[in-house]
Scaffold this motif. Structure first.
Motif, mmCIF file in Angstrom:
data_model
loop_
_atom_site.group_PDB
_atom_site.id
_atom_site.type_symbol
_atom_site.label_atom_id
_atom_site.label_comp_id
_atom_site.label_asym_id
_atom_site.label_seq_id
_atom_site.Cartn_x
_atom_site.Cartn_y
_atom_site.Cartn_z
ATOM 1 N N VAL A 114 -8.145 7.927 1.451
ATOM 2 C CA VAL A 114 -9.140 7.027 2.043
ATOM 3 C C VAL A 114 -9.449 5.882 1.075
ATOM 4 O O VAL A 114 -9.548 4.714 1.475
ATOM 5 N N ARG A 115 -9.587 6.190 -0.219
ATOM 6 C CA ARG A 115 -9.873 5.148 -1.212
ATOM 7 C C ARG A 115 -8.722 4.129 -1.278
ATOM 8 O O ARG A 115 -8.951 2.923 -1.348
ATOM 9 N N ARG A 116 -7.465 4.590 -1.257
ATOM 10 C CA ARG A 116 -6.317 3.658 -1.276
ATOM 11 C C ARG A 116 -6.313 2.756 -0.046
ATOM 12 O O ARG A 116 -6.081 1.551 -0.134
ATOM 13 N N LEU A 117 -6.590 3.363 1.114
ATOM 14 C CA LEU A 117 -6.646 2.576 2.347
ATOM 15 C C LEU A 117 -7.773 1.545 2.269
ATOM 16 O O LEU A 117 -7.581 0.376 2.649
ATOM 17 N N ALA A 118 -8.927 1.963 1.758
ATOM 18 C CA ALA A 118 -10.055 1.032 1.628
ATOM 19 C C ALA A 118 -9.705 -0.103 0.675
ATOM 20 O O ALA A 118 -10.038 -1.274 0.946
ATOM 21 N N ASP A 119 -9.030 0.210 -0.428
ATOM 22 C CA ASP A 119 -8.624 -0.832 -1.377
ATOM 23 C C ASP A 119 -7.640 -1.808 -0.731
ATOM 24 O O ASP A 119 -7.735 -3.028 -0.930
ATOM 25 N N GLU A 120 -6.703 -1.273 0.058
ATOM 26 C CA GLU A 120 -5.734 -2.148 0.737
ATOM 27 C C GLU A 120 -6.431 -3.051 1.748
ATOM 28 O O GLU A 120 -6.129 -4.245 1.869
ATOM 29 N N LEU A 121 -7.380 -2.475 2.486
ATOM 30 C CA LEU A 121 -8.123 -3.279 3.464
ATOM 31 C C LEU A 121 -8.943 -4.363 2.766
ATOM 32 O O LEU A 121 -9.005 -5.514 3.231
#
Length: 130
Positions: A85-92
């Motif tokens: 979830v943190r990686r996805l949030a960083d990408e977004l």
């Protein structure tokens, strides 16, 4: 009648003494055997109690381990999910800053990214647990 044909009183008395001695020794042996039997029974009882105590302790250890396994697995899964979830949030978040200049889309993506980071933080706090 010869001396061999006549029962002798001395031999009869001697036979009676031997019989009495044998009877006394048999009774004495039975008494010793009973004492040894009680001792063996006591030892067996103690050993059985020790075995039961050891088996109980081992069962408690196994139950404790079985309870810990699911908790450890759920913590590992929560840690993995939080990382994803943190990686996805960083990408977004990166997309919102580097994407086309559409302020509405960028704001929405930033908001989703911020929410994702909050979810990841919450998941990480759960995995620490009690």
């Amino acid at each position: 009648m010869s001396d061999f044909d006549r029962p002798q009183a001395h031999d009869t008395n001697r036979a009676a003494e031997v019989a009495n001695t044998a009877q006394d020794k048999a009774a004495e042996g039975a008494g010793l055997g009973g004492g040894k039997t009680a001792e063996v029974a006591h030892t067996a009882k103690d050993q059985a109690a020790n075995t039961v105590n050891e088996a109980t302790a081992q069962a408690r250890n196994v139950i404790g381990e079985l309870r810990e396994q699911p908790q450890g697995q759920s913590r590992a899964q929560a840690r993995q999910l939080a990382g994803n979830v943190r990686r996805l949030a960083d990408e977004l978040h990166e997309m919102s800053e580097n994407g086309k200049p559409d302020p509405t889309a960028a704001a929405a993506v930033r908001q989703v990214a911020d929410s994702g980071r909050q979810v990841a933080s919450h998941l990480e706090s759960l995995r620490r647990g009690p």
